[in-house]
Design a protein around this motif. Structure first.
Motif, PDB file in Angstrom:
ATOM      1  N   TYR A 134       0.836  -1.209   0.000  1.00 33.01           N
ATOM      2  CA  TYR A 134       0.000   0.000   0.000  1.00 33.01           C
ATOM      3  C   TYR A 134       0.870   1.258   0.000  1.00 33.01           C
ATOM      4  O   TYR A 134       0.637   2.188  -0.773  1.00 33.01           O
ATOM      5  CB  TYR A 134      -0.921  -0.012   1.217  1.00 33.01           C
ATOM      6  CG  TYR A 134      -1.780   1.228   1.346  1.00 33.01           C
ATOM      7  CD1 TYR A 134      -3.001   1.315   0.684  1.00 33.01           C
ATOM      8  CD2 TYR A 134      -1.374   2.302   2.129  1.00 33.01           C
ATOM      9  CE1 TYR A 134      -3.797   2.441   0.793  1.00 33.01           C
ATOM     10  CE2 TYR A 134      -2.155   3.442   2.247  1.00 33.01           C
ATOM     11  CZ  TYR A 134      -3.365   3.504   1.584  1.00 33.01           C
ATOM     12  OH  TYR A 134      -4.138   4.628   1.678  1.00 33.01           O
ATOM     13  N   PHE A 135       1.879   1.269   0.866  1.00 37.07           N
ATOM     14  CA  PHE A 135       2.731   2.459   0.971  1.00 37.07           C
ATOM     15  C   PHE A 135       3.698   2.569  -0.205  1.00 37.07           C
ATOM     16  O   PHE A 135       4.026   3.675  -0.639  1.00 37.07           O
ATOM     17  CB  PHE A 135       3.492   2.436   2.296  1.00 37.07           C
ATOM     18  CG  PHE A 135       2.605   2.660   3.486  1.00 37.07           C
ATOM     19  CD1 PHE A 135       2.204   3.946   3.826  1.00 37.07           C
ATOM     20  CD2 PHE A 135       2.131   1.597   4.226  1.00 37.07           C
ATOM     21  CE1 PHE A 135       1.359   4.173   4.906  1.00 37.07           C
ATOM     22  CE2 PHE A 135       1.287   1.806   5.314  1.00 37.07           C
ATOM     23  CZ  PHE A 135       0.894   3.096   5.655  1.00 37.07           C
ATOM     24  N   ILE A 136       4.126   1.419  -0.738  1.00 34.39           N
ATOM     25  CA  ILE A 136       4.965   1.457  -1.944  1.00 34.39           C
ATOM     26  C   ILE A 136       4.172   2.038  -3.108  1.00 34.39           C
ATOM     27  O   ILE A 136       4.690   2.845  -3.897  1.00 34.39           O
ATOM     28  CB  ILE A 136       5.487   0.051  -2.287  1.00 34.39           C
ATOM     29  CG1 ILE A 136       6.471  -0.430  -1.215  1.00 34.39           C
ATOM     30  CG2 ILE A 136       6.169   0.050  -3.663  1.00 34.39           C
ATOM     31  CD1 ILE A 136       6.965  -1.849  -1.427  1.00 34.39           C
ATOM     32  N   THR A 137       2.902   1.629  -3.202  1.00 38.10           N
ATOM     33  CA  THR A 137       2.058   2.057  -4.318  1.00 38.10           C
ATOM     34  C   THR A 137       1.797   3.562  -4.294  1.00 38.10           C
ATOM     35  O   THR A 137       1.492   4.165  -5.330  1.00 38.10           O
ATOM     36  CB  THR A 137       0.719   1.287  -4.293  1.00 38.10           C
ATOM     37  OG1 THR A 137       0.992  -0.119  -4.336  1.00 38.10           O
ATOM     38  CG2 THR A 137      -0.157   1.651  -5.485  1.00 38.10           C
ATOM     39  N   LYS A 138       1.904   4.195  -3.141  1.00 44.84           N
ATOM     40  CA  LYS A 138       1.750   5.643  -3.080  1.00 44.84           C
ATOM     41  C   LYS A 138       2.845   6.355  -3.867  1.00 44.84           C
ATOM     42  O   LYS A 138       2.653   7.478  -4.346  1.00 44.84           O
ATOM     43  CB  LYS A 138       1.772   6.115  -1.619  1.00 44.84           C
ATOM     44  CG  LYS A 138       0.485   5.829  -0.869  1.00 44.84           C
ATOM     45  CD  LYS A 138       0.484   6.524   0.484  1.00 44.84           C
ATOM     46  CE  LYS A 138      -0.883   6.413   1.141  1.00 44.84           C
ATOM     47  NZ  LYS A 138      -0.942   7.179   2.410  1.00 44.84           N
ATOM     48  N   LYS A 139       3.989   5.687  -3.992  1.00 49.47           N
ATOM     49  CA  LYS A 139       5.133   6.274  -4.699  1.00 49.47           C
ATOM     50  C   LYS A 139       5.260   5.728  -6.123  1.00 49.47           C
ATOM     51  O   LYS A 139       5.543   6.468  -7.063  1.00 49.47           O
ATOM     52  CB  LYS A 139       6.413   5.995  -3.922  1.00 49.47           C
ATOM     53  CG  LYS A 139       6.443   6.594  -2.518  1.00 49.47           C
ATOM     54  CD  LYS A 139       6.469   8.120  -2.561  1.00 49.47           C
ATOM     55  CE  LYS A 139       6.578   8.697  -1.157  1.00 49.47           C
ATOM     56  NZ  LYS A 139       6.623  10.175  -1.178  1.00 49.47           N
ATOM     57  N   SER A 140       5.085   4.416  -6.262  1.00 52.52           N
ATOM     58  CA  SER A 140       5.241   3.787  -7.582  1.00 52.52           C
ATOM     59  C   SER A 140       4.468   2.484  -7.617  1.00 52.52           C
ATOM     60  O   SER A 140       4.050   1.964  -6.567  1.00 52.52           O
ATOM     61  CB  SER A 140       6.723   3.523  -7.880  1.00 52.52           C
ATOM     62  OG  SER A 140       7.258   2.626  -6.919  1.00 52.52           O
ATOM     63  N   LYS A 141       4.273   1.940  -8.814  1.00 50.92           N
ATOM     64  CA  LYS A 141       3.555   0.677  -8.959  1.00 50.92           C
ATOM     65  C   LYS A 141       4.418  -0.487  -8.498  1.00 50.92           C
ATOM     66  O   LYS A 141       5.642  -0.452  -8.612  1.00 50.92           O
ATOM     67  CB  LYS A 141       3.146   0.455 -10.413  1.00 50.92           C
ATOM     68  CG  LYS A 141       1.975   1.302 -10.867  1.00 50.92           C
ATOM     69  CD  LYS A 141       1.651   1.048 -12.337  1.00 50.92           C
ATOM     70  CE  LYS A 141       1.096  -0.332 -12.561  1.00 50.92           C
ATOM     71  NZ  LYS A 141       0.670  -0.550 -13.963  1.00 50.92           N
ATOM     72  N   ILE A 142       3.749  -1.515  -7.982  1.00 51.57           N
ATOM     73  CA  ILE A 142       4.408  -2.768  -7.654  1.00 51.57           C
ATOM     74  C   ILE A 142       3.484  -3.874  -8.139  1.00 51.57           C
ATOM     75  O   ILE A 142       2.257  -3.745  -8.075  1.00 51.57           O
ATOM     76  CB  ILE A 142       4.695  -2.892  -6.144  1.00 51.57           C
ATOM     77  CG1 ILE A 142       5.521  -4.155  -5.858  1.00 51.57           C
ATOM     78  CG2 ILE A 142       3.414  -2.882  -5.325  1.00 51.57           C
ATOM     79  CD1 ILE A 142       6.030  -4.236  -4.428  1.00 51.57           C
ATOM     80  N   SER A 143       4.043  -4.947  -8.654  1.00 47.53           N
ATOM     81  CA  SER A 143       3.239  -6.013  -9.239  1.00 47.53           C
ATOM     82  C   SER A 143       2.560  -6.854  -8.158  1.00 47.53           C
ATOM     83  O   SER A 143       3.222  -7.526  -7.374  1.00 47.53           O
ATOM     84  CB  SER A 143       4.116  -6.913 -10.112  1.00 47.53           C
ATOM     85  OG  SER A 143       3.383  -8.034 -10.558  1.00 47.53           O
ATOM     86  N   LEU A 144       1.241  -6.808  -8.136  1.00 47.91           N
ATOM     87  CA  LEU A 144       0.494  -7.634  -7.192  1.00 47.91           C
ATOM     88  C   LEU A 144       0.528  -9.103  -7.610  1.00 47.91           C
ATOM     89  O   LEU A 144       0.480  -9.993  -6.758  1.00 47.91           O
ATOM     90  CB  LEU A 144      -0.946  -7.146  -7.082  1.00 47.91           C
ATOM     91  CG  LEU A 144      -1.125  -5.698  -6.597  1.00 47.91           C
ATOM     92  CD1 LEU A 144      -2.602  -5.343  -6.492  1.00 47.91           C
ATOM     93  CD2 LEU A 144      -0.442  -5.495  -5.251  1.00 47.91           C
ATOM     94  N   GLU A 195       9.284  -3.780 -11.232  1.00 46.94           N
ATOM     95  CA  GLU A 195       8.022  -3.867 -10.479  1.00 46.94           C
ATOM     96  C   GLU A 195       7.635  -5.307 -10.172  1.00 46.94           C
ATOM     97  O   GLU A 195       7.207  -5.615  -9.053  1.00 46.94           O
ATOM     98  CB  GLU A 195       6.911  -3.173 -11.268  1.00 46.94           C
ATOM     99  CG  GLU A 195       7.078  -1.659 -11.327  1.00 46.94           C
ATOM    100  CD  GLU A 195       6.198  -0.993 -12.355  1.00 46.94           C
ATOM    101  OE1 GLU A 195       6.178   0.256 -12.405  1.00 46.94           O
ATOM    102  OE2 GLU A 195       5.534  -1.722 -13.136  1.00 46.94           O
ATOM    103  N   VAL A 196       7.803  -6.209 -11.148  1.00 43.25           N
ATOM    104  CA  VAL A 196       7.464  -7.615 -10.879  1.00 43.25           C
ATOM    105  C   VAL A 196       8.480  -8.239  -9.928  1.00 43.25           C
ATOM    106  O   VAL A 196       8.125  -9.047  -9.061  1.00 43.25           O
ATOM    107  CB  VAL A 196       7.358  -8.442 -12.178  1.00 43.25           C
ATOM    108  CG1 VAL A 196       6.211  -7.957 -13.041  1.00 43.25           C
ATOM    109  CG2 VAL A 196       8.659  -8.451 -12.953  1.00 43.25           C
ATOM    110  N   GLY A 197       9.755  -7.854 -10.074  1.00 40.14           N
ATOM    111  CA  GLY A 197      10.790  -8.370  -9.183  1.00 40.14           C
ATOM    112  C   GLY A 197      10.577  -7.914  -7.747  1.00 40.14           C
ATOM    113  O   GLY A 197      10.703  -8.707  -6.801  1.00 40.14           O
ATOM    114  N   ALA A 198      10.217  -6.643  -7.578  1.00 37.69           N
ATOM    115  CA  ALA A 198       9.967  -6.101  -6.241  1.00 37.69           C
ATOM    116  C   ALA A 198       8.753  -6.767  -5.606  1.00 37.69           C
ATOM    117  O   ALA A 198       8.749  -7.087  -4.406  1.00 37.69           O
ATOM    118  CB  ALA A 198       9.761  -4.590  -6.320  1.00 37.69           C
TER     119      ALA A 198
END
Length: 215
Positions: A134-144, A195-198
């Motif tokens: 949630y907090f990462i997504t405030k800054k950038s996308k991350i692969s769910l 993003e997918v790696g993270a």
């Protein structure tokens, strides 16, 4: 190839991966070196297995899924794919909420229910990864999707640690499928490699840490 990538994305949606993990640990015919370590999930009564699956279906699949549909109908999100990071915040918060509710439900069962610790720890791991996402997504996308597959591999890996014979075929299969799903997300241009790696690393680490340190 595009259709296959879309199919993989739907089959291995982040909502479904906890169910796949549960199916693996409940029905994989393996033996443990310690009854307490893995709590012999394969030996659980079929009715108990069904109840676990039902609980996860209600709290992790159906409830969040219906919430997403409601968000789509009231136009909080423009599509179920949630392509922009701004649209992902509310669904991720909802996922975190339902993980916490499921965990509390499992925690407050009678002591003689003997709910395996690894299952409770998996739910905590899911809540933790969603909370951080949630907090990462405030800054950038991350692969769910990456997070879901990382969580699946982390859960199955930690389950296999105390076993007398590690289910290498199953572990390898989960790892390969995770690679295919992340490749599909890259092919669809839904995410970058970073993003997918993270996402994968976050999901994997959350499961490993929560299961390892869970009382």
């Amino acid at each position: 190839m595009k259709q296959i990538s879309k199919l993989l994305s739907w089959i291995f949606s982040p909502l479904f991966t906890p169910i796949y993990g549960l199916l693996i640990v409940l029905y994989l015919p393996v033996q443990s070196s310690s009854f307490v370590a893995s709590e012999s999930l394969y030996m659980l009564h079929p009715d108990v297995k069904f109840l676990f699956l039902l609980l996860f279906l209600v709290f992790i699949v159906m409830a969040p899924g219906l919430s997403l549909v409601v968000l789509r109908l009231n136009k909080t999100i423009t599509s179920l794919q949630m392509e922009s990071k701004e649209e992902r915040l509310t669904p991720i918060a909802i996922m975190t909420f339902y993980c916490i509710i499921l965990y509390l439900f499992l925690m407050f069962q009678a002591e003689n229910a003997m709910i395996p610790s690894i299952i409770k720890a998996m739910v905590v791991g899911g809540a933790l990864s969603a909370f951080i996402a949630y907090f990462i997504t405030k800054k950038s996308k991350i692969s769910l999707h990456g997070m879901g597959m990382g969580s699946l591999f982390g859960f199955v890996y930690m389950f296999s640690v105390p076993l007398e014979q590690s289910p290498l075929i199953m572990l390898t299969s989960v790892l390969v499928v995770g690679g295919l799903v992340m490749t599909a997300r890259l092919f669809l241009k839904a995410h970058s490699l970073k993003e997918v790696g993270a996402g994968y690393l976050l999901g994997f680490a959350s499961q490993v840490i929560c299961i390892y340190f869970y009382p």
